[in-house]
Scaffold this active site. Structure first.
Site, PDB file in Angstrom:
ATOM      1  N   ASP A  30      -2.322  11.458   1.022  1.00 30.74           N
ATOM      2  CA  ASP A  30      -1.480  12.639   0.891  1.00 30.74           C
ATOM      3  C   ASP A  30      -2.002  13.469  -0.272  1.00 30.74           C
ATOM      4  OD1 ASP A  30       1.282  13.914   1.771  1.00 30.74           O
ATOM      5  OD2 ASP A  30       1.191  14.015  -0.416  1.00 30.74           O
ATOM      6  N   GLU A  32      -1.350  16.996  -2.864  1.00 32.15           N
ATOM      7  CA  GLU A  32      -0.587  18.143  -3.352  1.00 32.15           C
ATOM      8  C   GLU A  32      -1.599  19.214  -3.708  1.00 32.15           C
ATOM      9  OE1 GLU A  32       2.564  18.230  -3.024  1.00 32.15           O
ATOM     10  OE2 GLU A  32       2.803  16.097  -2.566  1.00 32.15           O
ATOM     11  N   HIS A 171       7.431  14.790  -2.617  1.00 34.23           N
ATOM     12  CA  HIS A 171       6.411  15.821  -2.880  1.00 34.23           C
ATOM     13  C   HIS A 171       5.526  15.453  -4.066  1.00 34.23           C
ATOM     14  CE1 HIS A 171       7.754  18.556   0.212  1.00 34.23           C
ATOM     15  NE2 HIS A 171       8.992  18.481  -0.235  1.00 34.23           N
ATOM     16  N   ASP A 176       4.436  10.008  -1.539  1.00 33.83           N
ATOM     17  CA  ASP A 176       4.450  10.454  -0.133  1.00 33.83           C
ATOM     18  C   ASP A 176       3.512   9.603   0.713  1.00 33.83           C
ATOM     19  OD1 ASP A 176       6.159  12.339  -1.076  1.00 33.83           O
ATOM     20  OD2 ASP A 176       4.985  14.085  -0.452  1.00 33.83           O
TER      21      ASP A 176
END
Length: 577
Positions: A30, A32, A171, A176
């Site tokens: 994952d 960001e 988040h 995540d």
């Protein structure tokens, strides 16, 4: 007691698609980011979890300095601030470490195109070769595996709650990724009940491959990578579907992928028990064999070419006052024929055009030169010369009506075309455009038939024609055509003179006798396939017993006009243009 699991032989040879989900190593990742698209945004955090058989093997998590401003809404969403990123390693340090961590594993992400797109862009930017991993998307799997009543949407947070995941997405990349692992395991449990057990099964399942396709894909095993015909056979070896391809193996495999979406084919696969391969010398032989097999067996899942015997012809009878008749069979009876037509509507449309252009009687009576028969209403309307009442002599009727039709079938159809064009112009001038459009459709039907018939007849008149074209792998593709029928086919070896092969092909060719009509010994479709092969620029004519030609003033010269007529938006067509 330990849980023992028997692997397949394919898995032992490191084929990741054949490996079971239980034995596969996954890296669930994952990211960001600063937002936006991969080519315009930066990565701010990478989180990844390596897992196999339900066991966590390792974790990878780090912030990344994107070397750009962080939008305020990203800070609100993730809690990551610019201050937190100042001391974080840059992407050129983090990316190689992540690629090493993920090497050899199947990658997993929720909405994978987004995360994988950023990683691929990062590799391109920093000059690292893209590892081309196998990627599973938990969002895509959920959309296929779960019904609407179970979850309102397929967001990661929604799925995590549904599967009662130990980790909830917040988040932040590593958290995540952990939540995605829990969702992945929940989805795997669901896939087992759907008989999806391997990575390859999962990839095909996401592509909406049907259960029948997954269950019957073994039917494609062991087929030759050669041109030819394939036959799907069902109960009692009944042919269900017949097709052709330049590569039998590749084409049959495509029936078991998501690209195949025809409902009837899925139904056919359910009934199929084996696939028979019939290798052919080249593509022309394969196409012809396919047509003949479809015509012979009439498989239920083929739509086209099943009934070549149903073609129709317009026959101008051989009698004192000839008339038109729609017939199925051709005979050597002195009559003139026009066709073939694939439907009665097409034949009747062309016949109506001929009636518009030529004074051919439309009654079905057999008229006598001695006995007078009462005339019908068409004679009173001036649309028939009334040969029934002997108002026209047989000789004059022949010149005005019958002869132009006979000429149109073997030579110039110009008199019929010009007669129809004159009617179109008259109706258009009177602003009767709908009536003019009807005449134009009749003109097109007639001219199509005339051009098709003369094109077929030019080839079927030849007792023997031999042609060759270069084969893709070297050598020559050879074809012996007799009266429009493929009598033999072969391929000469590369870098060897083809004459020896050609001698064998000719010696073993089928004997084909002449017959009546433009398609005496083959279906019109077969002869048209042969014509298409012969007319390719690379095809070379080796031998022809007599000249292969069409009349200089024949129907072929009207082909540009026919194309304009078919494409015309209005009925006013420039005859001389």
């Amino acid at each position: 007691m330990p849980d023992y699991h028997q692997e397949t032989l394919d898995a032992l040879f490191d084929d990741p698609r054949a490996a079971t989900l239980f034995a596969t190593t996954f890296v669930v990742v994952d990211l960001e980011t600063t937002g936006g698209a991969p080519d315009g945004g930066g990565i701010t955090e990478i989180g990844a979890v390596k897992v196999r058989g339900g066991e966590i093997l390792g974790e990878f998590g780090t912030l990344v300095n994107p070397e750009e401003r962080l939008p305020a809404f990203i800070t609100v969403l993730t809690g990551i601030t610019e201050m937190m990123l100042l001391e974080a390693p840059k992407l050129d340090t983090v990316l190689p470490a992540f690629l090493e961590f993920a090497a050899g594993a199947v990658w997993v992400a929720h909405n994978a195109p987004y995360d994988v797109g950023f990683l691929k862009a990062a590799c391109a930017k920093l000059g690292y070769p893209w590892p081309k991993p196998i990627v599973l998307d938990t969002a895509a799997i959920a959309r296929r595996a779960m019904i609407a009543d179970e979850v309102p949407n397929h967001k990661l947070s929604t799925l995590a709650r549904h599967f009662k995941a130990a980790h909830q997405p917040i988040h932040r990349a590593l958290d995540d990724a952990r939540a995605t692992v829990d969702v992945l395991h929940g989805l795997f449990a669901r896939l087992g009940s759907l008989k999806v057990h391997t990575v390859g099964d999962t990839l095909e399942f996401v592509k909406a491959v049907s259960p029948a396709q997954r269950r019957k894909r073994h039917l494609a095993d062991g087929l030759p990578d050669k041109p030819g015909v394939y036959v799907f056979r069902g109960h009692k070896d009944r042919p269900l579907y017949i097709g052709t391809s330049s590569s039998i193996a590749t084409r049959v495999r495509s029936y078991f992928t998501a690209a195949e979406k025809r409902a009837r084919i899925d139904e056919m696969l359910n009934a199929a028990q084996r696939v028979e391969a019939i290798p052919c010398a080249h593509s022309l032989e394969a196409e012809v064999r396919e047509l003949r097999l479809i015509a012979a067996h009439k498989p239920p899942y083929n739509r086209r070419s099943k009934f070549p015997e149903r073609v129709l012809w317009l026959k101008l009878t051989a009698e004192a006052y000839p008339r038109l008749s729609v017939v199925r069979d051709l005979h050597d009876d002195g009559a003139a024929y026009l066709g073939p037509f694939s439907s009665r509507r097409g034949a009747e449309l062309a016949a109506a055009g001929i009636y518009d252009a030529l004074p051919i009687r439309q009654c079905t009576h057999k008229l006598s030169l001695r006995t007078i028969t009462p005339a019908c209403a068409l004679a009173e309307l001036g649309r028939c010369p009334a040969p029934c009442e002997h108002r026209v002599s047989a000789a004059d009727y022949e010149v005005a009506a019958a002869a132009p039709f006979r000429t149109a079938t073997v030579g110039d159809p110009g008199p019929v075309v010009r007669g129809l064009m004159a009617r179109i112009e008259t109706l258009s001038a009177a602003e009767r455009f709908e009536d003019a459009a009807v005449i134009r459709s009749r003109l097109v039907a007639f001219l199509r038939a005339a051009i098709r018939m003369q094109r077929l007849a030019s080839l079927t008149a030849l007792p023997e024609l031999i042609a060759a074209r270069p084969a893709a792998a070297g050598g020559w593709e050879l074809a012996v055509v007799r009266h429009g029928r493929l009598a033999a086919a072969g391929v000469s070896p590369p870098r060897v003179h083809p004459q020896a092969t050609l001698d064998v092909v000719i010696a073993t060719a089928e004997t084909v006798q002449p017959g009546p009509g433009p398609t005496p010994r083959a279906s019109p479709e077969e002869t048209e396939r042969i014509l298409a092969w012969l007319e390719r620029p690379e095809t070379r004519l080796v031998k022809a017993d007599i000249g292969w030609s069409s009349p200089a003033t024949g129907a072929g010269r009207w082909r540009p006009f026919l194309a304009r007529a078919e494409a015309a938006a209005t009925v006013r067509i420039d005859l001389d243009g």
